[in-house]
Scaffold this motif. Structure first.
Motif, PDB file in Angstrom:
ATOM      1  N   THR A 156       0.862  -1.185   0.000  1.00  0.00           N
ATOM      2  CA  THR A 156       0.000   0.000   0.000  1.00  0.00           C
ATOM      3  C   THR A 156       0.893   1.227   0.000  1.00  0.00           C
ATOM      4  O   THR A 156       1.778   1.363   0.841  1.00  0.00           O
ATOM      5  CB  THR A 156      -0.887   0.013   1.253  1.00  0.00           C
ATOM      6  N   ALA A 186      -4.036   4.230   7.505  1.00  0.00           N
ATOM      7  CA  ALA A 186      -3.935   3.444   6.270  1.00  0.00           C
ATOM      8  C   ALA A 186      -4.397   2.012   6.502  1.00  0.00           C
ATOM      9  O   ALA A 186      -5.037   1.409   5.643  1.00  0.00           O
ATOM     10  CB  ALA A 186      -2.504   3.463   5.746  1.00  0.00           C
ATOM     11  N   THR A 209      -7.468   0.687   4.402  1.00  0.00           N
ATOM     12  CA  THR A 209      -7.141  -0.371   3.447  1.00  0.00           C
ATOM     13  C   THR A 209      -7.912  -1.647   3.753  1.00  0.00           C
ATOM     14  O   THR A 209      -8.490  -2.269   2.868  1.00  0.00           O
ATOM     15  CB  THR A 209      -5.628  -0.654   3.486  1.00  0.00           C
TER      16      THR A 209
END
Lengths: 269, 269
Positions: free
Chosen positions: A189, A254, A258
């Motif tokens: 990512t 994140a 995600t």
């Protein structure tokens, strides 16, 4: 989808930026909560040259959160790094029961000692339980309660529901940590990855046959492109937060953003 | 998609559960960060019978985060509720520039006083700027720097990029707060809603013509089904975290998880 094993890789530097122990604790708490919400099986804390005490701290907090309330005091010695665990939100996952056990329940228990009859286990009931197998002591293992009368009889077993995560501290760098874990599909990512909106079909296709999915996250000091430096181990390099309104997305943010997007993909109808 | 205005509704009880001011501050900080990451324009703190001081605290922290660093000390008096703002992560959004301004830049500024020539404005430069229009004083407004020489000349203007969020404290309950905001499409998020994976096409279709999207979030003590009690104002009732491994998803987690999924939908190709 047929994912049977779901691993996330978190940098040891996750908490290095903050000096405030309470905030560090809460930040790791967000990772633990996120892992449990999205049914993650394993959290690997990889070595990105942070102080090794950071990795130890992260894994202590994650393990603490994953441990049923009735075993915490027995497993975690009082130490100053765990001073603020009181602010951690509970996982409220199925392996943290809040009611007294009944026959047929699954429970995590701490193996206490071996006797002629088997192994004595603390499953948080009003008395100790007996497992007829010889197990290594001082470990948290999962059991099914086969009899609950004058004696509690248990056997090693795990239910089909989500049953918490394991935390691994890796002394290796990210590349070697991934190799040691052997996932089928590795997702990195990054702000510099392909926007998820452009490669959604490709991601769905690549995950179709995967059994073990690993998702990697960068740290506060360097992103995954810097950390992996072109080492070939990533199957999908994705930006899961396209059009972000802020210059950076923090690791704990994140992870939640995600895993939420991957939850949609993994459960697509 | 053509969403021009993006509003989220947060309960005043968001922070009521925690007594620790530092953790309360960090929790609101997560909401502010999430709003900025996903380009939210407005945060409405609705009245769900929490102590009104909670709503005031939430909006103080959110406003503090949205205010450029160079204006914070001028706008926020020192008070004990803001004691822990030092732990708030910065938004790092375009309206928080870290460099000295140049001609053509957009800046938020604090209107200080009116003169014969117009309005004197603090835009965080090495000297005060002049806007030739008569503006009300003691307000943070957006400007474009049209001349930067011996004098700094600015005019009211906003760029096309994400420019932060407004925070509104509503004394009304959720239903009346929504009516006052007049969104085109109202999305409620609940564990009891339709799984997002089942209604993805329907959600995409309903958002296609929307200009003003509102997403509602419940609180730590009651979910949206309890709060709205069947009042007809919701267009889409969705569970954005299907198959959750924990019994509950906390408001700050739900906001991040949900806006991440909607970011995917709103930017679908």
């Amino acid at each position: 989808m047929g994912i049977k094993h779901y691993t996330i890789f978190i940098p040891a530097s996750l908490t290095a930026e903050s000096k405030d122990l309470k905030i560090k604790t809460y930040k790791v708490g967000l990772i633990g909560r996120t892992a449990a919400i999205f049914n993650v099986d394993k959290i690997v804390v990889y070595n990105d040259d942070a102080d090794p005490r950071e990795a130890k701290f992260i894994s202590d907090i994650l393990n603490y959160m994953d441990t049923p309330q009735y075993l915490r005091k027995k497993v975690f010695p009082i130490k100053k790094e765990l001073k603020h665990v009181g602010i951690l939100p509970p996982l409220r996952s199925p392996h943290h029961p809040t009611e007294m056990p009944v026959q047929g329940d699954y429970r995590q228990g701490l193996t206490l000692k071996r006797t002629k009859k088997g192994t004595v286990v603390d499953i948080g009931a009003d008395k100790l339980a007996l497992c007829k197998e010889k197990l290594s002591v001082n470990k948290i293992l999962s059991f099914k309660i086969t009899k609950l009368a004058k004696e509690i009889i248990i056997e090693p077993d795990k239910p089909e529901v989500y049953w918490g995560y394991d935390t691994i501290v890796s002394n290796k760098n990210l590349y070697d940590s991934i190799r040691a874990t052997k996932p089928d599909v590795v997702v990195s990512t990054s702000r510099f990855g392909e926007p998820i909106t452009s490669i959604l079909n490709e991601v769905e296709h690549k995950l179709k046959k995967a059994k073990h999915l690993a998702i990697l996250f960068g740290g506060p000091y360097s992103g995954l492109h810097d950390i992996l430096q072109g080492q070939k181990i990533v199957d999908i390099d994705v930006n899961t937060v396209p059009k972000q309104g802020t210059k950076t997305v923090r690791t704990e943010e994140a992870v939640l953003a995600t895993l939420s997007v991957f939850n949609l993909i993994l459960n697509a109808e």
